[in-house]
Write an enzyme that holds these catalytic residues in place. Structure first.
Site: not given
Ligand code: 9MJ
Length: 672
Positions: A113, A115, A117, A226, A317, A411, A414, A429, A435
């Site tokens: 089945e 697993k 979480d 479930y 897992k 930059c 700018c 920058c 800017c």
């Protein structure tokens, strides 16, 4: 007549629960929402008129009850076990070999089945009626979360037998409470919109929702459930195999996931693992592996337990959520403080439940450390963390034409030059508010809920305002008029009026919010409050030198220097003056003396509702006495002040053994 109402109520309960089952468990709604609502309202009305006919299993009781002070402890009648893990095929082969040897059998049938979480819980049903739900806790004692579980629509409030009668038995159902990915995303959207903290993953969201002392909050969270096992079972005979038991639970109306079957031998196990691994990303909820259980219960009993885990079962897992994709290019984003962040542009890839096209490369050093090149096949990780990152490179797949990426010398937004301090990872920058990227981020920060709180000024609007040259500094916001705003694309008159209203309202603020809103590097909300309290007025603050700033507790040379740099900038002083001239104001007060106040160095957390003081008043009173008021309880907290309807913070305080004050004690403390 009374019995007529009683039978109508019973009929409505049954009918609504059947619709709940179809909707929340089978995912095949059988009537339109409006019709469901009509039935629900009819039931609510009848129950209100005849409260003596209200029963515990009525679907109207799924909306939550009055908040609790804390959760009661529940001793599990049989221990709730955890599972041992396997991380490789070899470990699974060893598991199967151990079992075959212990049982002296050639081959074993396993129930396989998913697993989930989520969070393990136990549901107790007496004569078919759901009477108690508890968390796993340490396996022998959990917390009573009955009221919260009652709000979970997938959990049946009654178990029924094949002919629809209540199950005359004492049964414990064990399984996992979880949150579907779509509900998790919706919840986080809401949290974002409300300025609340987002949950890192569906598991945390489910845990946070289940551990609410106020079940009315849990009721809004769309949890699901479930089953994967049975605890005590008295008064009814269960099948002697795990798969038969699960089928029986499903017949009683308990949700059991469809991805399960019986396989033979280790090959069957590994095939199931591979198969689910392929389907994993498309499942509507998070799983972190698959589970293998010896199917025959008499064999399970012979195998028994080691410590707190059964010998007859193991969780195989999956690795953390990672995926491979191609790195198409690298963009550089400029943040509010000018930090340049390299961002990977990726061929779209489904990872951690979403399609990812961008992932952070963090900074230049990280990029070099991982030797990331454009054209590489990279591993993208989106585990728990909400920001996807490039975790590494698959060197074996590096194409001959893979290219190194160099951080730009200027930059990218700018064109100002960029610098990198010796002890810093980021290039920055130097353009400051010249800017546009920094300007936009600065405006967003300024307008933020915890700063000037300008409702509705989000990133799209800021982009438009800056790109249309209507706004370049925070002060420009207060100069906006109707005509400018309505000229923006997709901006109606109503929205424009709302924005102007929100800007207008923000004029009335506090000194602490104003200081925080300025967006000075290293000056967060708490520091802004400390500064406001200590200096009392903006002029006092502007006049302070670095030494004077450092007299404020928690302000060291780095923060002081950031502030000196900010205020030394003529442009920043000018914006501040313009804001004041535009009518942005707050109450100024006498600066606090530098002497040590009664609560200097003490951290308080406020939770719940106080009868005689608002949260703001309580906070102000504490801060005036030198205390720090924090939003969350940690080991550093000295006192928690708990009003009525206190929730998880109070629980946390008890867990950490932190002093808790009730309202009277608190009033004595601040008045005394
Ligand atoms: C989960 N977490 O999905 C068990 N589990 O069985 C499944 N957990 C379990 N089984 C015995 N599918 C103890 C725990």
């Amino acid at each position: 007549m009374e019995s007529g109402f009683a039978s109508r109520i019973a009929q409505l309960c049954r009918e609504i629960e059947q619709h709940n089952y179809r909707y929340y468990v089978l995912d095949t709604p059988s009537i339109p929402d409006a019709e469901y609502d009509k039935l629900f309202r009819e039931l609510q009305t009848l129950e209100a008129e005849h409260p003596e006919l209200l029963t515990l299993d009525s679907p109207t009781q799924r909306i939550g009850a009055s908040p609790l002070k804390c959760f009661a402890e529940v001793a599990h009648r049989t221990p709730m076990l955890s599972l041992n893990n396997a991380f490789s095929f070899d470990e699974v082969r060893a598991f199967d070999a151990r079992i075959r040897e212990a049982l002296d059998l050639k081959t074993i049938d396993y129930a396989v089945e998913l697993k989930f979480d989520g969070l393990a819980i136990n549901l107790s049903y007496r004569n078919g009626l759901f009477v108690q739900g508890a968390t796993r806790g340490d396996g022998s004692t959990g917390e009573d979360v009955t009221e919260n579980l009652r709000t979970v629509r997938a959990i049946p409030l009654r178990l029924h037998n094949a002919v629809g009668d209540d199950l005359a038995a004492d049964v414990e159902v064990r399984g996992e409470v979880l949150m579907f990915t779509r509900d998790f995303e919706k919840l986080n959207q809401q949290q974002r919109a409300n300025g609340e903290k987002e949950f890192v993953n569906p598991r945390n969201a489910a845990a946070g929702s289940l551990r609410q002392l106020d079940s009315r909050i849990t009721a809004t969270r769309h949890l699901s459930f479930y089953a994967y096992g049975v605890g005590i079972c008295e008064g009814v005979d269960l099948p002697g195999r795990h798969d038969g038991q699960m089928a029986q639970l499903a017949l009683w109306g308990v949700p059991v996931a469809a991805h399960r079957r019986v396989v033979n031998g280790v090959d069957g196990l590994l095939n199931f693992y591979r198969e689910i691994g392929e389907q994993r990303a498309a499942l509507p909820y998070a799983i972190d592996g698959v589970v293998y259980k010896v199917n025959d219960l008499s064999l399970q009993q012979r195998l028994g337990f080691v410590a707190r885990a059964p010998r007859f079962a193991i969780a195989h897992k999956f690795p953390a959520e990672e995926a491979m994709t191609t790195l198409l290019g690298i963009d550089v984003q400029v943040g509010r403080t000018g930090a340049l962040t390299p961002v990977a542009r990726l061929a779209p890839v489904f990872v951690g439940g979403v399609t990812v096209t961008n992932a952070t490369l963090h900074n230049e050093d990280e990029m070099r450390r991982k030797d990331v090149r454009i054209g590489d096949t990279v591993i993208v990780r989106r585990a728990g963390d909400v920001i996807p990152e490039v975790a590494g490179v698959v060197l074996a797949r590096r194409p001959a034409d893979a290219r190194l990426f160099l951080m730009p010398a200027v930059c990218p937004v700018c064109g100002s030059h960029v610098t990198r301090e010796a002890d810093e990872a980021a290039w920055r920058c130097t353009g400051g508010l010249f800017c546009p990227a920094q300007r936009k981020q600065a405006l967003l920060h300024f307008a933020g809920r915890r700063a000037m709180n300008i409702d509705g000024l989000g990133d799209k609007l800021v982009d438009q305002l800056v790109d249309a040259h209507l706004v370049s500094t925070p002060a420009d916001l207060y100069k906006l008029g109707m005509s400018g705003i309505t000229a923006l694309p997709r901006m109606g008159e109503k929205s424009a009026l709302n924005l102007l209203d929100a800007i207008d309202n923000s004029r009335n603020t506090t000194l602490a919010r104003f200081i925080f809103a300025l967006g000075i590097r290293n000056v967060g909300e708490a520091t802004a409050k400390d500064l406001a309290g200590r200096f009392g007025s903006l002029d006092n603050l502007l006049a302070a030198d670095a030494a004077r700033l450092q007299q404020v507790p928690d302000i060291g040379p780095v923060v002081a220097q950031s502030m000196m740099d900010f205020f030394a900038e003529a442009h920043n002083r000018e914006v501040i003056e313009q804001l004041r001239a535009a009518g942005v104001h707050w109450d100024e007060h006498e600066p606090h003396p530098d002497k040590i106040l009664p609560f200097t160095g003490k951290t308080f957390v406020l939770t719940g509702t106080l009868a005689t003081l608002s949260r703001q008043q309580a906070q102000a009173a504490l801060e005036a006495m030198g205390a720090k008021v924090s939003g969350s309880v940690s080991k550093k907290t000295d006192y928690v002040v708990a009003g009525s309807e206190s929730g998880s913070k109070l629980v946390r305080a008890h867990e950490l053994g932190i002093a808790v004050l009730n309202e009277d004690e608190f009033l004595l403390l601040i008045k005394g």
